[in-house]
Design a protein around this motif. Sequence first.
Motif, PDB file in Angstrom:
ATOM      1  N   GLN A 117       8.185  49.365 -17.416  1.00 51.89           N
ATOM      2  CA  GLN A 117       7.457  48.611 -16.383  1.00 51.89           C
ATOM      3  C   GLN A 117       6.668  47.435 -16.935  1.00 51.89           C
ATOM      4  OE1 GLN A 117       5.184  51.386 -14.024  1.00 51.89           O
ATOM      5  NE2 GLN A 117       6.988  51.949 -12.836  1.00 51.89           N
ATOM      6  N   CYS A 118       7.293  46.639 -17.786  1.00 61.55           N
ATOM      7  CA  CYS A 118       6.639  45.442 -18.310  1.00 61.55           C
ATOM      8  C   CYS A 118       6.546  44.393 -17.215  1.00 61.55           C
ATOM      9  CB  CYS A 118       7.416  44.883 -19.499  1.00 61.55           C
ATOM     10  SG  CYS A 118       7.440  45.991 -20.905  1.00 61.55           S
ATOM     11  N   GLY A 134       6.220  40.663 -15.832  1.00 66.59           N
ATOM     12  CA  GLY A 134       6.489  39.285 -16.238  1.00 66.59           C
ATOM     13  C   GLY A 134       5.265  38.429 -16.035  1.00 66.59           C
ATOM     14  N   GLU A 171      11.871  46.395 -24.086  1.00 66.94           N
ATOM     15  CA  GLU A 171      10.932  46.207 -22.986  1.00 66.94           C
ATOM     16  C   GLU A 171      11.694  46.268 -21.665  1.00 66.94           C
ATOM     17  OE1 GLU A 171       8.244  42.865 -23.515  1.00 66.94           O
ATOM     18  OE2 GLU A 171       8.662  42.930 -25.675  1.00 66.94           O
ATOM     19  N   PRO A 218      11.737  45.752 -17.742  1.00 64.05           N
ATOM     20  CA  PRO A 218      10.939  44.972 -16.785  1.00 64.05           C
ATOM     21  C   PRO A 218      10.365  45.854 -15.688  1.00 64.05           C
ATOM     22  CG  PRO A 218      13.278  44.604 -16.416  1.00 64.05           C
ATOM     23  CD  PRO A 218      13.167  45.440 -17.663  1.00 64.05           C
ATOM     24  N   TYR A 232       9.954  47.096 -12.071  1.00 66.62           N
ATOM     25  CA  TYR A 232      10.727  47.160 -10.831  1.00 66.62           C
ATOM     26  C   TYR A 232       9.774  47.548  -9.712  1.00 66.62           C
ATOM     27  CZ  TYR A 232      15.026  46.880 -13.531  1.00 66.62           C
ATOM     28  OH  TYR A 232      16.032  46.458 -14.348  1.00 66.62           O
TER      29      TYR A 232
END
Length: 133
Positions: free
Chosen positions: A23-24, A26, A93, A95, A97
């Motif tokens: 859960q990185c 942006g 990593e 991302p 969502y």
Amino acid sequence: ESRRLMGELDEQGICVSDLVVNQCVGGGGAEGGEGGAADEVSEAMKRYYDRRVDGQQRWISELKDACADVASSEEYRGNTGGAEDDSNIQVTEVPFYDMELVGPPALGYLGTQMFGNDGFGRLMGFDRDDTDP
């Protein structure tokens, strides 16, 4: 939770050689529309997400540094995860969502997105030739 899982895997003789950071977030945040209150909320959200991204990037940087230290250790090189041709510990990593990815189909999708058509072969210790149909 991670420490407990690492201990359980170690007890079963499973070497952990990679990390996945889930859960990185942006860069940026919500784009604001016109209007006072909406703009204030949008700015607050942007500042919140900017702080979250900065915090995650600091911790990810520390994880990468720690992984580099471990990967260069004699102990790590001595286990199967430290093969000479691929001795770096991968930090992947994932991302953020907008929903939780649960179950085999969702995790299969995530695996394809993160690792390509190669799937999890590298993580399972298979050679590319062994995984080709």
